[in-house]
Design a protein around this motif. Structure first.
Motif, PDB file in Angstrom:
ATOM      1  N   ARG A 199     102.715  12.211   8.065  1.00  0.00           N
ATOM      2  CA  ARG A 199     103.615  12.425   6.919  1.00  0.00           C
ATOM      3  C   ARG A 199     104.753  13.369   7.307  1.00  0.00           C
ATOM      4  N   GLN A 200     104.427  14.374   8.122  1.00  0.00           N
ATOM      5  CA  GLN A 200     105.465  15.281   8.606  1.00  0.00           C
ATOM      6  C   GLN A 200     106.467  14.544   9.494  1.00  0.00           C
ATOM      7  N   LEU A 201     105.942  13.718  10.403  1.00  0.00           N
ATOM      8  CA  LEU A 201     106.815  12.961  11.296  1.00  0.00           C
ATOM      9  C   LEU A 201     107.687  11.982  10.515  1.00  0.00           C
ATOM     10  N   MET A 202     107.107  11.388   9.458  1.00  0.00           N
ATOM     11  CA  MET A 202     107.878  10.471   8.621  1.00  0.00           C
ATOM     12  C   MET A 202     109.001  11.210   7.903  1.00  0.00           C
ATOM     13  N   ALA A 203     108.681  12.393   7.370  1.00  0.00           N
ATOM     14  CA  ALA A 203     109.703  13.201   6.704  1.00  0.00           C
ATOM     15  C   ALA A 203     110.798  13.587   7.692  1.00  0.00           C
ATOM     16  N   GLY A 204     110.394  13.913   8.932  1.00  0.00           N
ATOM     17  CA  GLY A 204     111.362  14.264   9.958  1.00  0.00           C
ATOM     18  C   GLY A 204     112.265  13.108  10.334  1.00  0.00           C
ATOM     19  N   ALA A 205     111.697  11.891  10.380  1.00  0.00           N
ATOM     20  CA  ALA A 205     112.486  10.704  10.721  1.00  0.00           C
ATOM     21  C   ALA A 205     113.530  10.412   9.639  1.00  0.00           C
ATOM     22  N   VAL A 206     113.131  10.555   8.379  1.00  0.00           N
ATOM     23  CA  VAL A 206     114.070  10.345   7.280  1.00  0.00           C
ATOM     24  C   VAL A 206     115.185  11.396   7.332  1.00  0.00           C
ATOM     25  N   ALA A 207     114.793  12.649   7.563  1.00  0.00           N
ATOM     26  CA  ALA A 207     115.776  13.733   7.644  1.00  0.00           C
ATOM     27  C   ALA A 207     116.751  13.497   8.793  1.00  0.00           C
ATOM     28  N   GLY A 208     116.219  13.075   9.950  1.00  0.00           N
ATOM     29  CA  GLY A 208     117.066  12.798  11.103  1.00  0.00           C
ATOM     30  C   GLY A 208     118.038  11.656  10.852  1.00  0.00           C
ATOM     31  N   SER A 209     117.568  10.645  10.130  1.00  0.00           N
ATOM     32  CA  SER A 209     118.428   9.495   9.827  1.00  0.00           C
ATOM     33  C   SER A 209     119.623   9.903   8.969  1.00  0.00           C
ATOM     34  N   VAL A 210     119.344  10.684   7.927  1.00  0.00           N
ATOM     35  CA  VAL A 210     120.423  11.131   7.041  1.00  0.00           C
ATOM     36  C   VAL A 210     121.370  12.073   7.776  1.00  0.00           C
ATOM     37  N   SER A 211     120.783  12.985   8.564  1.00  0.00           N
ATOM     38  CA  SER A 211     121.593  13.955   9.311  1.00  0.00           C
ATOM     39  C   SER A 211     122.517  13.267  10.315  1.00  0.00           C
ATOM     40  N   ARG A 212     121.984  12.311  11.070  1.00  0.00           N
ATOM     41  CA  ARG A 212     122.799  11.620  12.069  1.00  0.00           C
ATOM     42  C   ARG A 212     123.890  10.771  11.422  1.00  0.00           C
ATOM     43  N   THR A 213     123.547  10.151  10.293  1.00  0.00           N
ATOM     44  CA  THR A 213     124.545   9.350   9.587  1.00  0.00           C
ATOM     45  C   THR A 213     125.680  10.233   9.073  1.00  0.00           C
ATOM     46  N   GLY A 214     125.328  11.411   8.566  1.00  0.00           N
ATOM     47  CA  GLY A 214     126.346  12.317   8.042  1.00  0.00           C
ATOM     48  C   GLY A 214     127.275  12.879   9.107  1.00  0.00           C
ATOM     49  N   THR A 215     126.762  13.035  10.328  1.00  0.00           N
ATOM     50  CA  THR A 215     127.579  13.616  11.408  1.00  0.00           C
ATOM     51  C   THR A 215     128.016  12.570  12.437  1.00  0.00           C
ATOM     52  N   ALA A 216     127.843  11.275  12.122  1.00  0.00           N
ATOM     53  CA  ALA A 216     128.185  10.202  13.067  1.00  0.00           C
ATOM     54  C   ALA A 216     129.656  10.215  13.499  1.00  0.00           C
ATOM     55  N   PRO A 217     130.623  10.470  12.597  1.00  0.00           N
ATOM     56  CA  PRO A 217     132.020  10.506  13.049  1.00  0.00           C
ATOM     57  C   PRO A 217     132.266  11.549  14.146  1.00  0.00           C
ATOM     58  N   LEU A 218     131.650  12.728  14.012  1.00  0.00           N
ATOM     59  CA  LEU A 218     131.796  13.759  15.039  1.00  0.00           C
ATOM     60  C   LEU A 218     131.129  13.324  16.346  1.00  0.00           C
ATOM     61  N   ASP A 219     130.003  12.634  16.225  1.00  0.00           N
ATOM     62  CA  ASP A 219     129.301  12.164  17.421  1.00  0.00           C
ATOM     63  C   ASP A 219     130.126  11.112  18.160  1.00  0.00           C
ATOM     64  N   ARG A 220     130.779  10.213  17.407  1.00  0.00           N
ATOM     65  CA  ARG A 220     131.607   9.185  18.046  1.00  0.00           C
ATOM     66  C   ARG A 220     132.814   9.817  18.729  1.00  0.00           C
ATOM     67  N   LEU A 221     133.405  10.815  18.097  1.00  0.00           N
ATOM     68  CA  LEU A 221     134.536  11.509  18.710  1.00  0.00           C
ATOM     69  C   LEU A 221     134.099  12.191  20.007  1.00  0.00           C
ATOM     70  N   LYS A 222     132.899  12.793  20.002  1.00  0.00           N
ATOM     71  CA  LYS A 222     132.366  13.431  21.205  1.00  0.00           C
ATOM     72  C   LYS A 222     132.241  12.435  22.343  1.00  0.00           C
TER      73      LYS A 222
END
Length: 487
Positions: A199-222
């Protein structure tokens, strides 16, 4: 308005008998209640607790938990009966903890016993550090802690067992900055059997998905800056975004994000499974020391990276693609396989593998250092608070990135070189030499500014989403199902 009523708690003791331990305890509770009841209305609220206990370094969240636990009639405040009932129950728990720490049963806790206790929750300290912790609680200068000193120090800390401390500092599954090179956390057998881990790993995966989506423009620029270098991709962060928007519109800022999110689940599961096998095969009777965690975690990370590395290559290619170049993930994989062969899916694998050591090692070392510094200053406080957790996670991850970034840049360039059909394919060392020769040492850190810009929002978003997802899954921070006690 009439005169304000002053309320005095009454303590019942037999006048004909000498005061016993229970009577003395009740008197002590009454004195504490009177000290904390600042407006003398017969109740203590969270504001009075914060004011009265301001010098003890207890977080607001911990005090709210104290009130929530003791407030049996759920009116938001503690009356004298609720206050004393909570303190009685908490003293019993503190007595059990004291007995566990007092390994030689002499009624005193010394520095060696503190050192052993912290080792049991994964914090290795020297005897000198243990003595410094002891001095914070030792009132009579005996270099030991008796029951009264222990009780008085922890009386208002809602800490039920020393494992609570370790639980709050588990963060690899809840702070996601786009890199999965951190050392996995350890879990007890009880946590595994209860399903808490997944359940912790699942919560972490969801959190990571939202976090990466929110910062994707900066990641693409990098990635653009890493691959194209200064000569082909000039300007600041804003001009970089303008260039991408002009080429592909608003949606182009999220190119490559789909597969970046998809690879979270398999990588996390593989890394955790590999780490767990290493831990329980070689260290069944004790917790791993920091350097052992580093070795085991690095090996687990290498296994996970080997398994999902083709997805890393696809992520780079899809991030760099131009409008209409690929129709999707499957089309990109098919074209790479047809034109470049299977080996293309492991371009940049060696520098990627080498980057695990400096990233994971420095990230772990900095995090453990910050963790122990906080624990040393806040003895017995289980909950460090959101800002401390996010701050320590951001600081350690940033240090890890700075150490491993040149290898990450070389990896990305090697992954992207095959985009040009006739381009030569230099080795890792040749590429390193070319970058330093043509761009200087600063060229090894090309694109680091957008990467550092995304650290704070990434860890903040991932933590918040992790907390909400954990609540939805019905698991509190102590690993229990919400609404149920420990079985």
């Amino acid at each position: 308005m009439g005169a304000r009523r002053t309320w005095f708690p009454r303590v019942h003791c037999q006048d004909s008998e000498p005061p016993g331990p229970d009577c003395e305890r009740e008197k002590r509770y009454a004195e504490l209640f009177d000290q904390l009841d600042l407006n003398k209305d017969g109740c203590i609220d969270i504001r009075e607790l914060r004011t009265g206990l301001a010098g003890r370094g207890i977080s607001r969240r911990s005090l709210e938990r104290l009130v929530q636990t003791g407030d049996t009639n759920q009116d938001g405040v503690l009356d004298f009966e609720e206050f004393t009932q909570y303190l009685r129950a908490h003293e019993k728990q503190l007595k059990l903890m004291f007995s566990r720490l007092d390994r030689n049963n002499d009624g005193q806790i010394d520095a060696a016993e503190i050192q052993h206790c912290l080792h049991g929750i994964g914090v290795d300290i020297s005897l000198e550090d243990a003595n410094r912790i002891l001095l914070r609680m030792d009132k009579d200068g005996t270099m030991t802690i008796d029951w009264n000193e222990w009780r008085d120090y922890f009386l208002f800390n809602p800490l039920t067992n020393m494992e609570d401390v370790a639980r709050y500092w588990k963060r690899s599954m809840m702070l996601d900055i786009g890199e999965q090179l951190t050392i996995p956390d350890e879990f007890s057998e009880e946590e595994k059997k209860s399903g808490y881990v997944w359940r912790q790993l699942m919560a972490g995966a969801v959190a990571g998905s939202v976090s990466r989506t929110g910062t994707a423009p900066l990641d693409r620029l990098k990635v653009f800056r890493q691959v194209h270098g200064f000569s082909d991709f000039k300007g600041n962060v804003l001009s970089g975004f303008q260039s991408m928007l002009k080429e592909g519109g608003l949606r182009s800022l999220w190119r490559g994000n789909g597969i970046n999110v998809l690879k979270i689940a398999p990588e996390t599961a593989i890394k955790f499974t590999a780490y767990e096998k290493d831990y329980f095969t070689l260290n069944e009777t004790r917790n791993l020391k920091v350097h052992e965690r580093f070795v085991a975690g690095s090996l687990a990370g290498a296994i996970a990276q080997t398994a999902i590395y083709p997805m890393e290559v696809l992520k780079t290619r899809l991030t760099l693609r131009k409008t209409g170049q690929f129709s999707g993930i499957a089309d990109c994989a098919k074209r790479i396989l047809q034109r470049e062969g299977v080996a293309a899916f492991y371009k940049g694998y060696v520098p990627n593998l080498l980057a695990i050591v400096p990233y994971a090692g420095i990230d772990l070392a900095v995090y453990e250092t910050l963790k122990f510094a906080w624990l040393n200053r806040n003895i017995g406080v289980a909950d460090p608070g959101v800002m401390v957790l996010v701050g320590c996670g951001a600081a350690s991850s940033t240090c890890g990135q700075l150490a491993s970034y040149p290898l990450a840049l070389i990896r990305t360039r090697m992954q992207a070189l095959a985009l040009e059909k006739e381009a030569p394919k230099p080795s890792m060392l040749a590429l390193l030499h070319n970058i330093v020769t043509q761009e200087g040492v600063a060229g090894l850190y090309r694109g680091i500014s957008p990467n550092l810009l995304k650290v704070i929002p990434a860890v903040s978003v991932s933590y918040v989403v992790y907390e909400y997802t954990r609540i939805v899954l019905g698991v509190d921070i102590e690993g229990r199902r919400a609404g149920k006690g420990k079985g």
